[in-house]
Scaffold this active site. Sequence first.
Site, PDB file in Angstrom:
ATOM      1  CE1 TYR A 124      -2.777  -3.321   1.233  1.00 37.75           C
ATOM      2  CE2 TYR A 124      -4.401  -1.553   1.233  1.00 37.75           C
ATOM      3  CZ  TYR A 124      -4.092  -2.910   1.243  1.00 37.75           C
ATOM      4  OH  TYR A 124      -5.113  -3.842   1.259  1.00 37.75           O
ATOM      5  CE  LYS A 169       5.201 -17.546  -0.515  1.00 38.67           C
ATOM      6  NZ  LYS A 169       4.551 -18.837  -0.313  1.00 38.67           N
ATOM      7  CG  ASP A 200       2.130 -20.255   1.630  1.00 38.81           C
ATOM      8  OD1 ASP A 200       2.807 -19.962   2.633  1.00 38.81           O
ATOM      9  OD2 ASP A 200       2.607 -20.872   0.654  1.00 38.81           O
ATOM     10  CG  ASP A 224      -6.864  -6.261   3.070  1.00 39.21           C
ATOM     11  OD1 ASP A 224      -7.832  -5.971   3.781  1.00 39.21           O
ATOM     12  OD2 ASP A 224      -6.928  -6.323   1.830  1.00 39.21           O
ATOM     13  CG  ASP A 228     -11.672  -9.730   4.613  1.00 41.48           C
ATOM     14  OD1 ASP A 228     -11.487  -8.859   5.496  1.00 41.48           O
ATOM     15  OD2 ASP A 228     -12.317  -9.497   3.574  1.00 41.48           O
TER      16      ASP A 228
HETATM   17  C1  IPM Z   1      -9.654  -3.027   5.022  1.00 44.53           C
HETATM   18  C2  IPM Z   1     -10.099  -2.730   3.619  1.00 44.53           C
HETATM   19  C3  IPM Z   1      -9.210  -1.641   3.021  1.00 44.53           C
HETATM   20  C4  IPM Z   1      -7.805  -2.196   2.934  1.00 44.53           C
HETATM   21  C5  IPM Z   1      -9.643  -1.085   1.665  1.00 44.53           C
HETATM   22  C6  IPM Z   1     -11.074  -0.632   1.654  1.00 44.53           C
HETATM   23  C7  IPM Z   1      -8.730   0.043   1.219  1.00 44.53           C
HETATM   24  O1  IPM Z   1     -10.103  -3.886   2.857  1.00 44.53           O
HETATM   25  O2  IPM Z   1      -9.599  -2.104   5.855  1.00 44.53           O
HETATM   26  O3  IPM Z   1      -9.378  -4.185   5.326  1.00 44.53           O
HETATM   27  O4  IPM Z   1      -7.442  -2.825   1.951  1.00 44.53           O
HETATM   28  O5  IPM Z   1      -7.064  -1.975   3.880  1.00 44.53           O
HETATM   29 MG    MG Z   2      -9.804  -5.671   4.027  1.00 41.17          MG
END
Ligand code: IPM
Ligand code: MG
Length: 335
Positions: A124, A169, A200, A224, A228
């Site tokens: 990023y 990694k 991974d 990130d 999730d």
């Molecule tokens: C998160 C989101 C953000 C990220 C996006 C919306 C920029 O996915 O906060 O996890 O990638 O950090």
């Molecule tokens: Mg995210």
Amino acid sequence: MKIAIVPGDGIGREVMPAALAVLDAFGLDIEKIPLEIGYGKWKRTGSAITDEDMSIIKECDCVLFGAITTPPDPNYKSVLMRLRKELDLYANIRPFVPLANVKLPCNKKVFDFVIVRENTEGMYSGIEELHEDVAYTTRVITRKGSQRIAERACILAKGGKKHITIVHKANVLKSDSFFRDVCTGVAKRNGISFNEMLVDAMAYDLILRPEKYDVIVTTNLFGDILSDVAAALAGGLGLCPSANVGDRHALFEPIHGSAPDIAGKGIANPIASILSVRMMLQWMGREKDAQVLGRAVDSVIAKGIVTPDLGGSYSTMDVSEALSKIMSEYLDQVH
Ligand code: IPM
Ligand code: MG
């Protein structure tokens, strides 16, 4: 205390009032500064966030954030990335603990770990080039960035979570062997027990053995993705909060996005946003209030006052109102 309130886009505009109603139930001395920021504003004005918005935010103690749409449009600069970078919110802290009475997708029911994600560099970095036949994104990992995120992880480990897992990694990426080495050095200096995992293998093991982990520290994009994965383990994105913290500023937001598919229906789960308020209370040092809020969340879920994602038929505001009512009763008992 001055808090910038940014509902954002989509369901951000629905979960924010729900979260604010809960915050109001505490009757704290807070000045709320509402700001319109996001993709909607970009479509109307050509700018998702202005320099003036930025300077108002910098004058606030922290930001309470709803959710924002980040379209895959190369001309659109992510608002969240700008906020994280300009406010130097270098640590993205995402705790994962199953809530009582929430059905989980796996048979693992007992875990309690936190993902500490570097939040300002890595993939990023914003250093990118898009050409006709090739595109580049420069992954930047600095000593300073790696050191301070590892220090954050150590603070959490000292605060009771004990063990750190450094995720990278390094078998393929030089920038990751650098990250690994810096983190290892910081953990050793702090006397914290640690191990390392390839990202991974980590994704795989997190699903099979989440109970093994305490503090997971990793780079921006890996954090990130893993968060999730972890949200799925913990019962869904609708339940998971986060804190973006730096040395001066902080921003609290649910992990979920603006969910255009369910926006406008009033059925978004407000719990992730409400638990982000809880993280904000903890950041303010209001541990007792945070506990009251946590108990109230458990109680609404136990009563079945939940949105459709958890199998209920209640609306976003039904959940918020029920929660505020339970909380007021608890607060009356406390005072
Ligand atoms: C998160 C989101 C953000 C990220 C996006 C919306 C920029 O996915 O906060 O996890 O990638 O950090
Ligand atoms: Mg995210």
